[in-house]
Design a protein around this motif. Structure first.
Motif, mmCIF file in Angstrom:
data_model
loop_
_atom_site.group_PDB
_atom_site.id
_atom_site.type_symbol
_atom_site.label_atom_id
_atom_site.label_comp_id
_atom_site.label_asym_id
_atom_site.label_seq_id
_atom_site.Cartn_x
_atom_site.Cartn_y
_atom_site.Cartn_z
ATOM 1 N N GLU A 18 45.993 37.341 44.380
ATOM 2 C CA GLU A 18 45.102 38.378 44.921
ATOM 3 C C GLU A 18 45.086 39.566 43.966
ATOM 4 O O GLU A 18 46.143 40.094 43.620
ATOM 5 C CB GLU A 18 45.622 38.788 46.309
ATOM 6 C CG GLU A 18 44.946 39.964 46.943
ATOM 7 C CD GLU A 18 43.462 39.741 47.188
ATOM 8 O OE1 GLU A 18 42.652 40.272 46.393
ATOM 9 O OE2 GLU A 18 43.111 39.026 48.156
ATOM 10 N N ASP A 19 43.899 39.992 43.516
ATOM 11 C CA ASP A 19 43.833 41.113 42.580
ATOM 12 C C ASP A 19 43.729 42.458 43.300
ATOM 13 O O ASP A 19 43.930 43.502 42.696
ATOM 14 C CB ASP A 19 42.675 40.933 41.599
ATOM 15 C CG ASP A 19 41.331 40.897 42.302
ATOM 16 O OD1 ASP A 19 41.227 40.210 43.341
ATOM 17 O OD2 ASP A 19 40.394 41.562 41.833
ATOM 18 N N ASP A 62 42.826 34.066 46.611
ATOM 19 C CA ASP A 62 41.608 34.870 46.662
ATOM 20 C C ASP A 62 40.594 34.242 45.699
ATOM 21 O O ASP A 62 40.943 33.911 44.566
ATOM 22 C CB ASP A 62 41.949 36.303 46.231
ATOM 23 C CG ASP A 62 40.712 37.167 46.059
ATOM 24 O OD1 ASP A 62 39.746 36.991 46.829
ATOM 25 O OD2 ASP A 62 40.720 38.022 45.150
ATOM 26 N N GLY A 64 37.782 35.644 44.511
ATOM 27 C CA GLY A 64 37.216 36.603 43.545
ATOM 28 C C GLY A 64 38.290 37.212 42.677
ATOM 29 O O GLY A 64 38.851 38.254 42.984
ATOM 30 N N LYS A 112 37.811 37.033 54.866
ATOM 31 C CA LYS A 112 38.248 38.434 54.927
ATOM 32 C C LYS A 112 37.248 39.261 55.720
ATOM 33 O O LYS A 112 36.051 39.011 55.588
ATOM 34 C CB LYS A 112 38.366 39.013 53.514
ATOM 35 C CG LYS A 112 39.435 38.378 52.666
ATOM 36 C CD LYS A 112 39.408 39.049 51.290
ATOM 37 C CE LYS A 112 40.349 38.352 50.323
ATOM 38 N NZ LYS A 112 40.293 38.954 48.977
HETATM 39 CA CA CA Z 1 39.394 39.789 44.681
#
Ligand code: CA
Length: 244
Positions: A18-19, A62, A64, A112
Motif C-alpha cells: 500500500e503506497d 492495493d 494503485g 475502499k
Molecule cells: Ca494506492
C-alpha cells in the motif's frame, strides 16, 4: 545461511502492499493489534522482494501502486507463490476491475473504504479454510516413492531414505505440483523462507544431494524401483514429471 525460523502459525504473517501512508499505517496497526504479523511495503518492487524473503500467509494488495501495475503484480505473485492468499484492495468499484483482479489470481477483494472489522473477518475465514484444506496431508505417491509430510518420512518400497531436511522439503514441494514448472524463486521462498535473499546456488546443491540420495536408495533396493523424474528447466526452475 542460518537455521530458518519456523513460521508462527498462531500469528499469521501478512504482507501489506500500500503506497498510501494513512491506510498503510492503519492496516499495520490494526493487523498487529489483532494477532497478525504485518510487514508493510510501499511499492510493488519492494513487495516482490519481501514476498521472496519469507513464506507469507497472506498479501493485502492495493491495485494503485506508484511503480508497478497492481494486476500484473497479483499475477506475478500468484505464479511464484501458488498457495499464497491474495486479497486485492481497490478503490475501483467497477465489476470489470474486480473480475480482472480475480482473473489475475486474487482470492478475494475489498473495495475502499472498507472497515478493519470486515477485513479481519475475511482474513480469518480464508486462513481457516486454508488450515482445514492443508494438514493433515495425505502421503504423496511418486512412483515407488512415498513422501509422508505429516511424519516427515520418505520411503522407497517401505525402506526409509535419510533425506536432509531441505532435500525433503524440496521433494515434497515439487511432488505437490506434479507436471508444473516451479520457478527457482518460489522454491527458495518456500523451502528456505525468510532467510533467503540473494543467490540461489544452495538450491542446486540441495537438488544434487536429493537426486544422489534417491539414486543410491534405488541402487541399494532389492526391488526394481521407479523414481520420480525431476527435470531441470534452465534459467527457470524444476519440474517433477507427472506420472513419475
Ligand atoms: Ca494506492
Amino acid at each position: 545461511m542460518g537455521t530458518p525460523a519456523a513460521p508462527d502459525r498462531s500469528r499469521p504473517s501478512v504482507l501489506v502492499v500500500e503506497d498510501d501512508d494513512t491506510i498503510g499505517r492503519h492496516l499495520e496497526t490494526g493487523l498487529r493489534g489483532n494477532g497478525y504479523t504485518p510487514t508493510w511495503s510501499r511499492t510493488g518492487t519492494s513487495a516482490l522482494t519481501e514476498a521472496a524473503r519469507r513464506a507469507y500467509d497472506a498479501v493485502l494488495l492495493d491495485l494503485g501502486l506508484p511503480d508497478l501495475d497492481g494486476l500484473d503484480l497479483a499475477r506475478t505473485l500468484r505464479t511464484r507463490f501458488p498457495d499464497l492468499l491474495i486479497v486485492i484492495l481497490t478503490a475501483r468499484t467497477d465489476d470489470i476491475d474486480v473480475i480482472a483482479g480475480l482473473d489475475a489470481g486474487a482470492d478475494d477483494y475489498l473495495v475502499k473504504p472498507f472497515s478493519l472489522t470486515v477485513l479481519l473477518a475475511r482474513l480469518r475465514a480464508h486462513l481457516r479454510r486454508q488450515t482445514i484444506a492443508s494438514p493433515p496431508q495425505r502421503p504423496l505417491r511418486l512412483g515407488d516413492l512415498t513422501v509422508d509430510m505429516t511424519a516427515r518420512r520418505c520411503t522407497l518400497h517401505g525402506t526409509d531414505i535419510p533425506l536432509r531436511p531441505k532435500e525433503f522439503d524440496l521433494l515434497a514441494l515439487l511432488g505437490r505440483h506434479p507436471g508444473e514448472a516451479v520457478p527457482r524463486e518460489a522454491l527458495m521462498a518456500q523451502v528456505w523462507d525468510e532467510n533467503w535473499f540473494g543467490p540461489t546456488k544452495t538450491l542446486d546443491v540441495t537438488m544434487a544431494g536429493l537426486r544422489r540420495r534417491l539414486t543410491q536408495a534405488a541402487e541399494a533396493s532389492a526391488h526394481p524401483c521407479r523414481l520420480p523424474r525431476i527435470t531441470t528447466l534452465r534459467g527457470h526452475g524444476y519440474r517433477l514429471e507427472r506420472g513419475a
